[in-house]
Design a protein around this motif. Structure first.
Motif, mmCIF file in Angstrom:
data_model
loop_
_atom_site.group_PDB
_atom_site.id
_atom_site.type_symbol
_atom_site.label_atom_id
_atom_site.label_comp_id
_atom_site.label_asym_id
_atom_site.label_seq_id
_atom_site.Cartn_x
_atom_site.Cartn_y
_atom_site.Cartn_z
ATOM 1 N N THR A 39 -6.843 1.004 -5.044
ATOM 2 C CA THR A 39 -7.993 1.848 -4.671
ATOM 3 C C THR A 39 -8.993 1.048 -3.848
ATOM 4 O O THR A 39 -9.454 1.495 -2.793
ATOM 5 C CB THR A 39 -8.692 2.389 -5.945
ATOM 6 O OG1 THR A 39 -7.728 3.089 -6.734
ATOM 7 C CG2 THR A 39 -9.844 3.305 -5.602
ATOM 8 N N ASP A 48 0.870 4.877 0.364
ATOM 9 C CA ASP A 48 0.553 4.516 -1.018
ATOM 10 C C ASP A 48 1.887 4.298 -1.739
ATOM 11 O O ASP A 48 2.586 5.260 -2.078
ATOM 12 C CB ASP A 48 -0.251 5.645 -1.665
ATOM 13 C CG ASP A 48 -0.523 5.367 -3.142
ATOM 14 O OD1 ASP A 48 0.083 4.423 -3.697
ATOM 15 O OD2 ASP A 48 -1.326 6.102 -3.739
ATOM 16 N N TYR A 50 0.495 -4.095 -11.684
ATOM 17 C CA TYR A 50 0.489 -3.658 -13.096
ATOM 18 C C TYR A 50 1.369 -2.433 -13.321
ATOM 19 O O TYR A 50 1.616 -2.036 -14.456
ATOM 20 C CB TYR A 50 -0.941 -3.410 -13.599
ATOM 21 C CG TYR A 50 -1.621 -2.163 -13.107
ATOM 22 C CD1 TYR A 50 -2.304 -2.134 -11.900
ATOM 23 C CD2 TYR A 50 -1.618 -1.003 -13.871
ATOM 24 C CE1 TYR A 50 -2.935 -0.989 -11.449
ATOM 25 C CE2 TYR A 50 -2.251 0.155 -13.440
ATOM 26 C CZ TYR A 50 -2.901 0.154 -12.230
ATOM 27 O OH TYR A 50 -3.532 1.299 -11.797
HETATM 28 C C1 LIG Z 1 0.293 6.705 -6.771
HETATM 29 C C2 LIG Z 1 -0.918 5.909 -7.142
HETATM 30 N N1 LIG Z 1 -1.743 5.511 -6.169
HETATM 31 C C3 LIG Z 1 -2.845 4.780 -6.423
HETATM 32 C C4 LIG Z 1 -3.170 4.433 -7.711
HETATM 33 C C5 LIG Z 1 -4.391 3.587 -7.952
HETATM 34 O O1 LIG Z 1 -3.975 2.272 -8.183
HETATM 35 P P1 LIG Z 1 -5.028 1.156 -8.604
HETATM 36 O O2 LIG Z 1 -5.303 1.362 -10.050
HETATM 37 O O3 LIG Z 1 -4.352 -0.136 -8.306
HETATM 38 O O4 LIG Z 1 -6.244 1.376 -7.775
HETATM 39 C C6 LIG Z 1 -2.361 4.833 -8.775
HETATM 40 C C7 LIG Z 1 -2.718 4.523 -10.162
HETATM 41 O O5 LIG Z 1 -2.310 5.189 -11.076
HETATM 42 C C8 LIG Z 1 -1.191 5.579 -8.471
HETATM 43 O O6 LIG Z 1 -0.349 5.964 -9.436
#
Ligand SMILES: Cc1ncc(COP(=O)(O)O)c(C=O)c1O
Length: 410
Positions: free
Chosen positions: A94, A199, A224
């Motif tokens: 994010t 993403d 993670y």
């Molecule tokens: C498809 C997807 N994109 C983005 C994110 C956000 O990831 P982060 O927690 O590293 O910001 C997630 C988290 O669940 C996700 O599943």
């Protein structure tokens, strides 16, 4: 070198490496964050308990920090088939997306357009919507089909124009598992001279990424989700990163990729990330004399087979439960299922499963547009995700639990 011969996927051996599993729960909460093998925890602890300081070449402590960073970039390069010099570490996917959205949109203006999709997690929507708002650019939405769960390349093509500057799309939906054809979307974006931001947070845990083959200009993911620690990773070509100038401190390095990394890197988490990639490379227990990327190819093939076979069993049982609606229907998808059941609030399903030692969370999981487009609003559904450590017993416990809660199989 001897030919690479993967052994069978030995889930018992793999599970033995996850101390968290000894607590007894069946974990279907991997899409929110996987459990972690002992080697990752050890790497984190050893990094924190060894002499370490800021990166440099004089003391052993400086050299250790330097080595940890180089090793983590190399490991992520192997995992994504990316140039290690284009690997950027950040707090989360994010945060990296917000940061790069601010940077990329610096020269957007009225008339420029950005394409986002309703299949995506909000982390790949809102940063672009806000960046567009700030630069008076226009947002165009690519819609998936709520019945089939598909986001066909045509849905993207229909909203790409010669004013499109960037297309943002997911490699896999964290809510319903759909894996759009990223390479075809890349062709559409590039034909319009637009950049493609992918993403890969959910996809990277299940299907081996090949950045050049995907056609993506940027790929974000989060260790993670694939057995590693909590941080985010961005991969791009160093040449592309060279053209971008993020807001940064005056004295901090202006080199690529360092100029995208704000503040001191979390060395212990980087060491944990390297350990996670090494663990993934050894899932199919192949000969360590083979390059890590080759072992990753073999191990992900075995992992996909393992997850697909468990998914088939799980789906067959869930689809036999009267009234249960499966929202994960795309042809190509990850082993992640979203279901709803009439008369059952998803949170109640989750609680009833938790009482049976099954961890399967419920909600929209920040796939805000996606949940609304499915007609599930802010409530979402019950989400079940498979992981490298899932076994047949876990699947049986989950399916039996839902059969009991929802009133038995048809
Ligand atoms: C498809 C997807 N994109 C983005 C994110 C956000 O990831 P982060 O927690 O590293 O910001 C997630 C988290 O669940 C996700 O599943």
């Amino acid at each position: 070198m001897a030919p690479l011969t993967p052994t069978a996927y030995d889930v018992d051996r793999i599970r033995w490496h996850f101390p968290a599993l000894r607590e007894g729960a069946a974990h279907f909460d991997g899409p929110g964050g996987s459990q972690v093998p002992d080697a990752v925890a050890t790497a984190v602890v050893e990094t924190l308990t060894s002499a370490i300081s800021n990166r440099g070449g004089v003391t052993a402590a400086e050299r250790r920090a330097d080595r940890v960073v180089v090793e983590a970039r190399t490991a992520m390069g192997d995992l994504l088939a990316a140039d290690p010099n284009g690997i950027v570490f950040g707090r989360s996917a994010t945060e990296l997306t917000f940061q790069l959205a601010r940077t990329l949109s610096k020269d957007w203006g009225p008339g420029d357009e950005v394409v986002v999709s309703r299949l995506d997690h909000d982390a790949n929507v809102r940063p672009w919507v806000l960046a567009a708002e700030a630069s008076a650019a226009t947002v165009r939405w690519a819609d998936f089909d709520p019945v089939t769960g598909e986001l066909p390349p045509e849905a993207v093509r229909s909203v790409v124009t010669d004013r499109t500057r960037l297309v943002a799309v997911t490699a896999a939906s964290n809510l319903i598992g759909t894996r759009p054809d990223v390479a075809a979307i890349a062709e559409i974006a590039h034909a319009a001279d637009a950049l493609l931001w992918v993403d890969g947070v959910h996809a990277t845990a299940h299907v081996l990424t090949d950045l050049p083959a995907s056609g993506a200009d940027f790929w974000v993911c989060s260790p993670y989700k694939f057995l590693g620690p909590h941080l985010g990773v961005l991969a791009a070509s160093p040449a592309l990163l060279e053209t971008l100038h993020p807001a940064k401190l005056l004295p901090s390095s202006d080199a690529v990729p360092e100029r995208f990394e704000l503040g001191t890197l979390p060395y212990e988490l980087l060491a944990g990330t390297t350990a996670a990639v090494d663990f993934l490379a050894d899932l199919a227990l192949t000969d360590p004399s083979h390059p890590r990327r080759e072992r990753l190819v073999a191990s992900f093939a075995a992992l996909e087979e393992h997850e697909d076979s468990l998914l088939a069993t799980l789906e067959a049982r869930l689809r036999a439960i009267p009234g249960l609606t499966a929202h994960s229907n795309a042809q190509r998808r990850t082993p992640t299922l979203l279901v709803t059941a009439p008369g059952h609030d998803p949170q109640d399903l989750r609680t009833a499963l938790a009482e049976r030692g099954v961890n399967a969370p419920a909600g929209h999981f920040y796939a805000w547009e996606c949940s609304h487009h499915l007609g599930l609003g802010a409530t979402g559904g019950l989400r079940m995700g498979l992981a490298p450590y899932t076994n047949a017993d876990d699947v049986d416990r989950l399916a039996t639990g839902l059969e009991e809660i929802c009133g038995g199989a048809r």
